[in-house]
Motif scaffolding. Structure first.
Motif, mmCIF file in Angstrom:
data_model
loop_
_atom_site.group_PDB
_atom_site.id
_atom_site.type_symbol
_atom_site.label_atom_id
_atom_site.label_comp_id
_atom_site.label_asym_id
_atom_site.label_seq_id
_atom_site.Cartn_x
_atom_site.Cartn_y
_atom_site.Cartn_z
ATOM 1 N N VAL A 190 0.867 -1.171 0.000
ATOM 2 C CA VAL A 190 0.000 0.000 0.000
ATOM 3 C C VAL A 190 0.903 1.220 0.000
ATOM 4 N N GLU A 191 0.436 2.277 -0.635
ATOM 5 C CA GLU A 191 1.231 3.504 -0.720
ATOM 6 C C GLU A 191 0.429 4.659 -0.148
ATOM 7 N N LEU A 192 1.158 5.630 0.385
ATOM 8 C CA LEU A 192 0.530 6.815 0.947
ATOM 9 C C LEU A 192 1.439 8.010 0.725
ATOM 10 N N THR A 193 0.860 9.107 0.273
ATOM 11 C CA THR A 193 1.545 10.390 0.296
ATOM 12 C C THR A 193 1.064 11.087 1.560
ATOM 13 N N VAL A 194 1.984 11.378 2.450
ATOM 14 C CA VAL A 194 1.663 11.903 3.774
ATOM 15 C C VAL A 194 1.008 13.285 3.674
ATOM 16 N N ALA B 65 0.211 -1.012 7.641
ATOM 17 C CA ALA B 65 0.705 -2.384 7.783
ATOM 18 C C ALA B 65 -0.457 -3.371 7.833
ATOM 19 N N GLU B 66 -1.493 -3.020 8.583
ATOM 20 C CA GLU B 66 -2.673 -3.881 8.659
ATOM 21 C C GLU B 66 -3.340 -3.983 7.290
ATOM 22 N N ALA B 67 -3.477 -2.850 6.597
ATOM 23 C CA ALA B 67 -4.108 -2.852 5.274
ATOM 24 C C ALA B 67 -3.330 -3.716 4.290
ATOM 25 N N ALA B 68 -2.018 -3.638 4.337
ATOM 26 C CA ALA B 68 -1.196 -4.459 3.435
ATOM 27 C C ALA B 68 -1.344 -5.938 3.769
ATOM 28 N N SER B 69 -1.384 -6.280 5.062
ATOM 29 C CA SER B 69 -1.527 -7.696 5.428
ATOM 30 C C SER B 69 -2.892 -8.230 5.000
ATOM 31 N N VAL C 84 4.314 0.570 2.070
ATOM 32 C CA VAL C 84 4.351 -0.454 3.108
ATOM 33 C C VAL C 84 4.046 -1.797 2.455
ATOM 34 N N GLU C 85 4.926 -2.755 2.695
ATOM 35 C CA GLU C 85 4.784 -4.095 2.127
ATOM 36 C C GLU C 85 4.569 -5.100 3.246
ATOM 37 N N PHE D 177 2.859 -12.025 9.259
ATOM 38 C CA PHE D 177 3.314 -11.191 8.152
ATOM 39 C C PHE D 177 4.536 -10.396 8.564
ATOM 40 N N GLU D 178 5.521 -10.320 7.677
ATOM 41 C CA GLU D 178 6.657 -9.428 7.871
ATOM 42 C C GLU D 178 6.323 -8.119 7.171
ATOM 43 N N ILE D 179 6.572 -7.021 7.865
ATOM 44 C CA ILE D 179 6.216 -5.694 7.378
ATOM 45 C C ILE D 179 7.473 -4.867 7.172
ATOM 46 N N ILE D 180 7.528 -4.147 6.060
ATOM 47 C CA ILE D 180 8.603 -3.184 5.838
ATOM 48 C C ILE D 180 8.004 -1.945 5.187
ATOM 49 N N ALA D 181 8.345 -0.791 5.735
ATOM 50 C CA ALA D 181 7.864 0.484 5.204
ATOM 51 C C ALA D 181 9.057 1.281 4.714
#
Length: 132
Positions: free
Chosen positions: A17-21, A47-51, A86-87, A100-104
């Motif tokens: 998922v991507e976000l422009t802050v 992170a939750e949305a990506a999972s 975020v992946e 799930f492993e998360i990386i932002a």
């Protein structure tokens, strides 16, 4: 109804998922601090949305996942206007438990890492029990 979903074949499933802050995503706006940078609660939501997204097309009808545990290290600030990706990758399963492993990342910089655990549930039974 007994448990009947085998999640093991899903290991390796990935979603991003991507976000422009924006102002609304900052620690100031979210109540998690007083600085105008990406707030940790927003990183967690991403992170939750990506999972959830990693399994969106794999879950059989009537099944869903619910979040049960999170470990998140938010290491670097991302300013308003910064783009964060975020992946989530399904790293392992243990029965109904999914890890799930998360990386932002903000560009090439890692801004957060962690793990999200979710549990497979029968949606109807879960909702009925919750509304009890």
């Amino acid at each position: 109804m007994g448990f009947s979903v085998d999640a093991a074949p899903w290991v390796g499933a990935v979603a991003r998922v991507e976000l422009t802050v924006t102002d609304a995503d900052t620690a100031q706006a979210l109540g998690s601090g007083d600085v105008p940078v990406l707030g940790t609660p927003k990183v967690l939501a991403l992170a939750e949305a990506a999972s959830v997204g990693a399994l969106a097309r794999r879950l059989p009808p009537g099944w869903t996942t619910v979040g049960t545990r999170v470990e998140l290290e938010h290491r670097a600030a991302t300013p308003i206007g910064g783009k964060v990706t975020v992946e989530a990758r399904l790293a392992k399963t243990d029965g109904r438990k999914l890890v799930f492993e998360i990386i932002a990342r903000d560009g090439s910089q890692v801004v957060a890492e962690g793990r999200v655990e979710r549990t497979l549930v029968d949606r109807q039974r879960f909702v009925e029990k919750a509304l009890g």
